[in-house]
Motif scaffolding. Structure first.
Motif, mmCIF file in Angstrom:
data_model
loop_
_atom_site.group_PDB
_atom_site.id
_atom_site.type_symbol
_atom_site.label_atom_id
_atom_site.label_comp_id
_atom_site.label_asym_id
_atom_site.label_seq_id
_atom_site.Cartn_x
_atom_site.Cartn_y
_atom_site.Cartn_z
ATOM 1 N N UNK A 88 89.807 40.515 -33.742
ATOM 2 C CA UNK A 88 90.993 41.215 -33.251
ATOM 3 C C UNK A 88 91.313 42.412 -34.166
ATOM 4 N N UNK A 105 83.701 41.234 -28.754
ATOM 5 C CA UNK A 105 84.705 40.282 -28.301
ATOM 6 C C UNK A 105 84.314 38.865 -28.717
ATOM 7 N N UNK A 106 85.301 37.999 -28.643
ATOM 8 C CA UNK A 106 85.051 36.595 -28.975
ATOM 9 C C UNK A 106 85.284 35.738 -27.737
ATOM 10 N N UNK A 107 84.339 34.831 -27.467
ATOM 11 C CA UNK A 107 84.437 33.950 -26.301
ATOM 12 C C UNK A 107 84.337 32.500 -26.730
ATOM 13 N N UNK A 108 84.594 31.623 -25.765
ATOM 14 C CA UNK A 108 84.354 30.202 -26.015
ATOM 15 C C UNK A 108 83.460 29.670 -24.891
ATOM 16 N N UNK A 110 81.600 25.755 -23.153
ATOM 17 C CA UNK A 110 81.573 24.279 -23.180
ATOM 18 C C UNK A 110 80.124 23.833 -23.039
ATOM 19 N N UNK A 115 77.533 27.328 -16.986
ATOM 20 C CA UNK A 115 78.135 28.537 -16.404
ATOM 21 C C UNK A 115 79.169 29.182 -17.325
ATOM 22 N N UNK A 116 79.700 28.412 -18.274
ATOM 23 C CA UNK A 116 80.661 29.032 -19.209
ATOM 24 C C UNK A 116 79.953 30.089 -20.067
ATOM 25 N N UNK B 220 97.157 34.513 -32.396
ATOM 26 C CA UNK B 220 96.271 35.500 -31.791
ATOM 27 C C UNK B 220 96.281 35.274 -30.277
ATOM 28 N N UNK B 221 96.313 36.373 -29.499
ATOM 29 C CA UNK B 221 96.428 36.234 -28.037
ATOM 30 C C UNK B 221 95.076 35.909 -27.405
ATOM 31 N N UNK B 222 95.096 34.948 -26.479
ATOM 32 C CA UNK B 222 93.865 34.588 -25.762
ATOM 33 C C UNK B 222 94.149 34.598 -24.264
ATOM 34 N N UNK B 223 93.095 34.603 -23.479
ATOM 35 C CA UNK B 223 93.276 34.559 -22.024
ATOM 36 C C UNK B 223 92.068 33.864 -21.399
ATOM 37 N N UNK B 227 85.594 33.602 -15.598
ATOM 38 C CA UNK B 227 84.198 33.318 -15.258
ATOM 39 C C UNK B 227 83.799 32.062 -16.012
ATOM 40 N N UNK B 228 83.555 31.011 -15.328
ATOM 41 C CA UNK B 228 83.152 29.789 -16.014
ATOM 42 C C UNK B 228 84.333 28.986 -16.518
ATOM 43 N N UNK B 229 85.516 29.586 -16.555
ATOM 44 C CA UNK B 229 86.732 28.843 -16.855
ATOM 45 C C UNK B 229 87.015 28.525 -18.305
ATOM 46 N N UNK B 230 86.481 29.275 -19.239
ATOM 47 C CA UNK B 230 86.870 29.054 -20.645
ATOM 48 C C UNK B 230 87.774 30.200 -21.100
ATOM 49 N N UNK B 231 88.151 30.162 -22.388
ATOM 50 C CA UNK B 231 89.071 31.181 -22.899
ATOM 51 C C UNK B 231 88.341 32.199 -23.762
ATOM 52 N N UNK B 232 88.948 33.347 -23.888
ATOM 53 C CA UNK B 232 88.403 34.400 -24.755
ATOM 54 C C UNK B 232 89.555 35.140 -25.419
ATOM 55 N N UNK B 233 89.186 35.989 -26.342
ATOM 56 C CA UNK B 233 90.179 36.807 -27.028
ATOM 57 C C UNK B 233 90.776 37.801 -26.023
ATOM 58 N N UNK B 234 92.104 37.908 -26.008
ATOM 59 C CA UNK B 234 92.735 38.825 -25.047
ATOM 60 C C UNK B 234 92.889 40.214 -25.650
ATOM 61 N N UNK B 235 92.996 41.201 -24.785
ATOM 62 C CA UNK B 235 93.101 42.577 -25.266
ATOM 63 C C UNK B 235 94.530 43.042 -25.532
ATOM 64 N N UNK B 236 95.509 42.170 -25.257
ATOM 65 C CA UNK B 236 96.904 42.595 -25.453
ATOM 66 C C UNK B 236 97.288 42.564 -26.943
#
Lengths: 139, 419
Positions: A88, A105-108, A110, A115-116, B220-223, B227-236
Motif C-alpha cells: 500500500x 498489488x496484493x491478493x489472497x 484459497x 479459480x481464486x 489497511x483497506x481491502x475489497x 473473481x474467484x471470491x477472495x480478497x485483495x488490497x483495495x485502491x481507496x
C-alpha cells in the motif's frame, strides 16, 4: 532485458501455502491462465518486500502480484497483512512519483479453490493494461 | 599534496566545513588546497591533483566536469549526502530534476555521506587512512526500541515526555534503522533520525519495508476481487496512506536520486526550492530548510517557522526566551558569514560551536515551531522556551521572503522564495 513486442511479464510471488496451493489446484483442475504469468514460490507473502518487488520491476517484470493466504489464515502469523501494508505504501510512492499504482498489488487465494488463483492472475493482467493505458509503467 | 575542493550546486555547508581541514590534517603546510565554487568551477584549469573533493549535488550539466576530474585527480572523493546520494536536493528528482549521485558517473569514488559530511572522515581519507567503520545509529542511540506493531502513526511528539523509548515506538518515523551514527546526532535533539548517512544500499526501500511492517496494526483497506471470491488490497485511501501523507519525503529524504526508482514524472513548479518543499508536511519544513539553507539556513528556517507562528498567533505562542535565543542564532549567522568572508578558520569553528550549542547541530534539529525541542542548558527553565504540539491549519503563510500555502492535511501546496 529484451522482450518480444507486445509480450508482457507479470511476476507472481505466491506463498507456498494458500497461494501456490491454489495454483496447483488450478493445474489439477486444468484451469487455463495467461502465459504472461511467471510464478516465484516464496515461503510466505510476508517475505516479499519492496526490495524484491523493485528488483523484479527493474529486471524486466512489467508488473508484480503478491499472492498470500486469505485473511486470518496466514500459516505463520500475519505475513499477508504485513505485505499488504508495505505494498500500500509502495502504491502511494509510485503515485507520488507520477507513475501508475496498478503495477503492483496484493491478493489472497484459497488452496482448495484453483479459480481464486486464476482470478488473481486475471486481475493483475487487467491492472497492468490499465497502467499501460495511463502511460504509467516504468518501461 | 594537491587537493582540489569543488562546490557544484546547492547549499555550501559542506564546502564551508572543509575550512576545518587545516585543523584536522597533520602538517597541512605541505598541502596545496584549491577551493573552487559554483560558477568558477567550469573555468578551473589546474592540470593534476592528488585528491578532488566534490561537494554539492550534481546535475546533467556537471557530468562532463566530474568526468574531467576523474582524469586529472588520482582519487575523487564525494563529500556530503548531496554528492553521494543526491541528498535532500534529490527530492527534486520527484519533479523531474536529473540529480545524479557521483558513483553513477565515477564508480570508484570514495564516498563520505552525511548532512553535514564529517570533516574527521574527510581528513582521514586525505591523509591516506581508511575510514573507521561507523556503527548503526540504533546501537549508539539512547532510546531503545521494542519493535512492537503500531496502532497509529504520530506526526508530532513531545521528545522530552519519554527519553528512553524509540521514536518508532511512538509511531513517529525515525530512519535510525537504516542509518549510521554520525556527528550531527539529530536524535539527541528531539528529532527522529533523518537517514542522511545510510548504512545500507537502497535505504529508502528498506526503511519503507521496515516501517510498513511496523504499521502492522494500522488498518489497511481491502475489497473482494470479484473473481474467484477472495480478497485483495483495495485502491481507496485508508489509515495506512492517511498516516503517511508524504511517502517520498518520509522514506527517501536523502536517497531518492540514488534509489532504483525512475525519475519522477511530476511537473516542476519552476524552481528547485519549490519542488523540494511542495508535497512535504508542515512539520518537515524547518528540518529540510536546516539542511539546505547553506550560509543562511538559520534565517531561512526561522522565516519558515515564524510564518506559521504568525498565522496561528495565539494558538502557537512564542515566549520571550525563545525570541531571545532565536535572535542570538541570527546574530551568530551574521558573524559566521563575516568569518567565512574573511576565511577565518578560528572564528568559523568558534561560531559553529556556539550555533550547535543552541540549535543542537548545523542542521538546526533543536529549532521548531513554538520553541525548542530539548533543553539548551541545565538552567532548569526549559518550560520557558519549550516547543508546543501545534494544530494543522489550512491557509497561506508568509514571513520575510518566504511564502507558502498549506492544505487541510498540512501539506505544502505552494512555496515561493524571493531571491
Amino acid at each position: 532485458m529484451s522482450k518480444e513486442k507486445g509480450k508482457r511479464d507479470v511476476l507472481a510471488f505466491m506463498c507456498a501455502e494458500c497461494g501456490q496451493g491454489a495454483a496447483v489446484t488450478a493445474g489439477v483442475a486444468r484451469l487455463g491462465y495467461s502465459t504472461s504469468i511467471k510464478i516465484i514460490r516464496v515461503k510466505c507473502s510476508g517475505l516479499v518486500g519492496p526490495i524484491q518487488i523493485m528488483d523484479a520491476l527493474k529486471n524486466g517484470a512489467d508488473s508484480v502480484a503478491v499472492i498470500g493466504c486469505c485473511f486470518q489464515a496466514c500459516h505463520f502469523f500475519n505475513g499477508n497483512f504485513l505485505s499488504m501494508h508495505r505494498i500500500k505504501l509502495m502504491k502511494k510512492l509510485f503515485k507520488e512519483m507520477g507513475y501508475s499504482d496498478q503495477m503492483i498489488n496484493h491478493y489472497t487465494a484459497r488452496a482448495a479453490e484453483g479459480e481464486t488463483a486464476v482470478g488473481d492472475f486475471e486481475d493483475a493482467i487487467e491492472r497492468l493494461l490499465v497502467a499501460e493505458k495511463e502511460g504509467g509503467t516504468f518501461a | 599534496m594537491k587537493i582540489g575542493i569543488f562546490q557544484l550546486n546547492g547549499c555550501d555547508k559542506c564546502f564551508n566545513e572543509t575550512y576545518l581541514l587545516d585543523k584536522h590534517i597533520n602538517d597541512n603546510s605541505k598541502n596545496e588546497i584549491f577551493r573552487v565554487k559554483n560558477s568558477e568551477v567550469e573555468k578551473w584549469s589546474e592540470k593534476d591533483l592528488d585528491y578532488a573533493v566534490v561537494t554539492g549535488y550534481i546535475t546533467l550539466e556537471n557530468h562532463e566536469f566530474v568526468q574531467k576530474l576523474s582524469k586529472i585527480a588520482k582519487k575523487v572523493v564525494g563529500y556530503g549526502s548531496c554528492t553521494t546520494t543526491g541528498g535532500i536536493f534529490g527530492l527534486a528528482y520527484q519533479k523531474g530534476y536529473d540529480i545524479t549521485p557521483i558513483a553513477k558517473i565515477i564508480p570508484d569514488t570514495t564516498l563520505i555521506s552525511g548532512c553535514l559530511g564529517e570533516i574527521e572522515e574527510l581528513s582521514e581519507i586525505l591523509q591516506g587512512h581508511p575510514i573507521k567503520k561507523s556503527e548503526i545509529l540504533c546501537t549508539s542511540c539512547a532510546r531503545k526500541s521494542t519493535c512492537e506493531y503500531l496502532d497509529e502513526v504520530t506526526r508530532q511528539i513531545d521528545p522530552q515526555e519519554d527519553v528512553e523509548s524509540c521514536f518508532n515506538d511512538f509511531g513517529h518515523l525515525c530512519s535510525g534503522y537504516i542509518a549510521n551514527s554520525c556527528k550531527e546526532m539529530c536524535v539527541d535533539y528531539g528529532t527522529a533520525c533523518r537517514g542522511c548517512k545510510s548504512s545500507v544500499d537502497r535505504a529508502g526501500f528498506r526503511m519503507l519495508g521496515m516501517f510498513g511492517t511496523l504499521m502492522g496494526n494500522v488498518e489497511v483497506a481491502t475489497e473482494a476481487t470479484g473473481k474467484g471470491g477472495t480478497d485483495k488490497l483495495a485502491d481507496v485511501d485508508d489509515d495506512v496512506t492517511e498516516s503517511i501523507p508524504d511517502v517520498t519525503g518520509s522514506f527517501f529524504r536523502f536517497n531518492l536520486a540514488n534509489s532504483v526508482l525512475p525519475i519522477g514524472r511530476n511537473q516542476s513548479n519552476g524552481s528547485i526550492m519549490s519542488d523540494i518543499f511542495i508535497g512535504r508536511p508542515i512539520e518537515e519544513l524547518p528540518l529540510i530548510s536546516g539542511c539546505i539553507g547553506g550560509d543562511h539556513s538559520i534565517s531561512f528556517t526561522l522565516d519558515i517557522i515564524q510564518a506559521y507562528e504568525k498565522g496561528l498567533i495565539e494558538d502557537l505562542p512564542v515566549s520571550e526566551k525563545t525570541v531571545e535565543l532565536r535572535n542570538n542564532l541570527l546574530s551568530l549567522e551574521k558573524e559566521l558569514n563575516s568569518a567565512l568572508k574573511a576565511s577565518n578558520v578560528e572564528s568559523y569553528e568558534k561560531i559553529t560551536n556556539q550555533i550547535r550549542k543552541i540549535a543542537g547541530n548545523m542542521n538546526l534539529s533543536n529549532l521548531f515551531f513554538g520553541g525548542f525541542k530539548v533543553p539548551i542548558d541545565d538552567s532548569g527553565d526549559f518550560e520557558g522556551y519549550k516547543k508546543s504540539i501545534f494544530e494543522i491549519r489550512e491557509g497561506d503563510y508568509q514571513n520575510g521572503n518566504i511564502k507558502y500555502s498549506l492544505n487541510s492535511k498540512g501539506i505544502v501546496t505552494k512555496f515561493e522564495m524571493e531571491a
